[in-house]
Design an enzyme around this catalytic site. Structure first.
Site, short mmCIF file in Angstrom:
data_model
loop_
_atom_site.label_atom_id
_atom_site.label_comp_id
_atom_site.label_asym_id
_atom_site.label_seq_id
_atom_site.Cartn_x
_atom_site.Cartn_y
_atom_site.Cartn_z
N ARG A 360 2.95 -2.34 1.22
CA ARG A 360 1.66 -2.42 1.30
C ARG A 360 1.07 -2.45 0.02
O ARG A 360 0.21 -3.11 -0.54
CB ARG A 360 0.95 -1.57 2.31
N GLU A 361 1.44 -1.50 -0.92
CA GLU A 361 0.83 -1.14 -2.36
C GLU A 361 1.42 -2.25 -3.35
O GLU A 361 0.40 -2.63 -4.00
CB GLU A 361 1.37 0.15 -2.81
N SER A 362 2.65 -2.66 -3.27
CA SER A 362 3.12 -3.37 -4.31
C SER A 362 4.09 -4.53 -4.04
O SER A 362 4.34 -5.09 -4.78
CB SER A 362 3.52 -2.68 -5.34
N TYR A 460 -6.13 -0.27 6.28
CA TYR A 460 -4.95 0.26 5.32
C TYR A 460 -4.01 0.97 6.49
O TYR A 460 -2.72 0.65 6.45
CB TYR A 460 -5.44 1.31 4.33
#
Length: 475
Positions: A360-362, A460
């Site tokens: 999800r982050e990168s 998220y």
């Protein structure tokens, strides 16, 4: 809990593996580094990929430095099938070889294999690496064992095999006060017998840690110290595995901060607040993630990705879209799975959840700039540690062990804060709340149903949980 003897007997049918000995291996390596500080160093921070959890990325320091230069020169990921091998692993291989089992054509007696020297590695991509490794003093063994390379440079020790044996003997004696053996670093019938009896997952006795004369020491002490560093109560230079006066003072300060009796001893209550289960069998890292958080992950409610988040991949949103995005990142995630397992076990966080956060982050590093930064230069690494709130660690590599440990340490702190804020919540909501907090802070975690409101994409927590549930079936 299986012993080495049981593994030797049960796995001698052609499917032999040393993977079950990870816990014991890590204890032995930790004991070696207590016996001779930094005799072995991890090289997981280099651009490597291991094809098995049984590959222990440790070398002597000079060998690591040479390997770093070789990898930097080629600019490619080095795939490994073997590196440092502990006396426990070598004992399994040697035992199977003695029985003419498992198809093992050769195996040295424990203590005598060059894989136990911290100077050897195997790579299936040997043709591509032969010349660059040779230019950095890594000698190719030849057609007889084409995957194998040995470091032949200066500044190394030739007694690591003996140190490994002695470390095991010390470890056995620590946990078997009524059955002591000689700590001579030699392999013989008595040491072989104790290896047979040793638990593959490691010795698991928990002890009360406190200031004594002489000072208590061990990896359980080191783990407490590392947690106290994260709490800002010790400096990294004070992490030495020895329970001295500074550690006692730090423990007392931690206890006072958390409303505990300020006695300076690390007992069950203090352990629980320090992050749980820092025991003698958790040497360089914890061996497993508790069923508690694995169950919580699988039970956590999720609606998957929002249309906003899913649109980056041209998807409509929902759980299926989260799974599709997770699958897109799967190869990159698998390349880091061994490190995720190590950190997950250390912090008691499901491996699948760490993978999902990285996805999800990168997109597990795929959307970072060349220096490993994202979010317009505000956050570093595959797990996006925000420089405005933290000092990013391990910035030499966006998927470094230091970075991953820092990020998951932050996550665990949020998990504890959510537990304290909502003490009646079930674990699955605590875990999802910690995931939300990782993105937008604990203040955003107000209600079970509304915690995703205000997060990036408005989804998220649900998106990460859905991706993690996908990875739980694919890692």
């Amino acid at each position: 809990m299986a012993t080495l003897k049981e593994i030797i007997d049960s796995q001698s049918n052609g499917s032999c593996s040393t993977v079950p000995t990870i816990g014991l291996n890590l204890q032995i390596i930790a004991e070696m580094n207590l016996l001779v500080p930094n005799v072995l160093v991890s090289f997981e921070d280099l651009d490597i990929s291991a094809n098995s959890a049984a590959v222990h990325a440790f070398l002597q320091p000079a060998a690591k430095d040479a390997l770093r230069r070789a990898i930097q020169s080629r600019g490619k990921t080095l795939v490994l099938t073997s590196a440092y091998r502990t006396v426990a692993q070598q004992y399994l291989l040697w035992s199977w070889y003695q029985k003419r089992q498992c198809g093992i054509s050769r195996a040295a007696e424990p203590g005598l294999s060059n894989h136990e020297d911290g100077l050897a590695l195997d790579t299936p991509d040997f043709d591509a690496w032969r010349f660059i490794l040779a230019s950095h003093n890594w000698q190719w063994l030849g057609d007889g064992d084409p995957v194998h390379f040995t470091y032949m440079g200066r500044g190394v020790r030739d007694d690591i095999g003996s140190i490994g044996l002695k470390a095991f003997q010390i470890l056995w004696n620590k946990h078997n006060p009524g059955d002591q053996i000689k700590e001579d670093g030699l392999f013989g019938p008595k040491t072989a017998s104790r290896l047979d009896q040793s638990p593959a997952e490691g010795f698991g006795a928990t002890r009360l840690l406190k200031l004594t004369t002489p000072n208590m020491q061990g990896e359980d002490v080191r783990r407490v110290q590392e947690t106290l560093v994260q709490a800002g109560l010790l400096t990294s230079n004070e992490v030495d595995g020895i329970f001295g006066i500074n550690t006692e003072i730090a423990v007392k300060n931690f206890q006072e901060r958390n409303g505990l009796s300020k006695d300076g001893s690390v007992g069950p209550q203090t352990l629980r607040l320090l992050g749980g289960s820092i025991t003698a069998n958790r040497s360089l890292q914890l061996v497993t993630v508790s069923d508690r958080w694995l169950k919580a992950l699988l039970n956590a409610p999720t609606t998957g990705a929002s249309p906003i988040t899913a649109s980056q991949d041209g998807l409509p949103g929902g759980i299926a879209s989260s799974h599709t995005m997770a699958n897109t990142d799967l190869l990159r995630v698998k390349g880091l799975a061994a490190m995720f397992r190590q950190v997950g076990a250390k912090f008691d966080v499901p491996v699948a959840l760490i993978a999902a956060l990285a996805s999800r982050e990168s997109r597990c590093g795929n959307v970072l700039d060349r220096g490993g930064w994202g979010d317009r230069g505000n956050a570093f690494g595959i797990l996006q540690v925000d420089k405005n709130y933290h000092t990013p660690r391990g910035t030499h590599n966006p998927s470094s062990l230091e970075h991953i440990e820092q990020a998951i340490g932050i996550f665990v702190d949020y998990r504890q804060q959510v537990q304290a804020k909502h003490p009646t919540w079930e674990d699955e909501y605590v875990l999802k709340g910690a995931t939300v907090a990782y993105n937008s802070g604990v203040s955003n975690v107000q209600t079970k149903a509304g915690m995703d409101i205000g997060t990036a994409g408005g989804d998220y927590g649900s998106d990460v949980i859905a991706r993690a549930q996908f990875y739980s079936n694919h890692l």
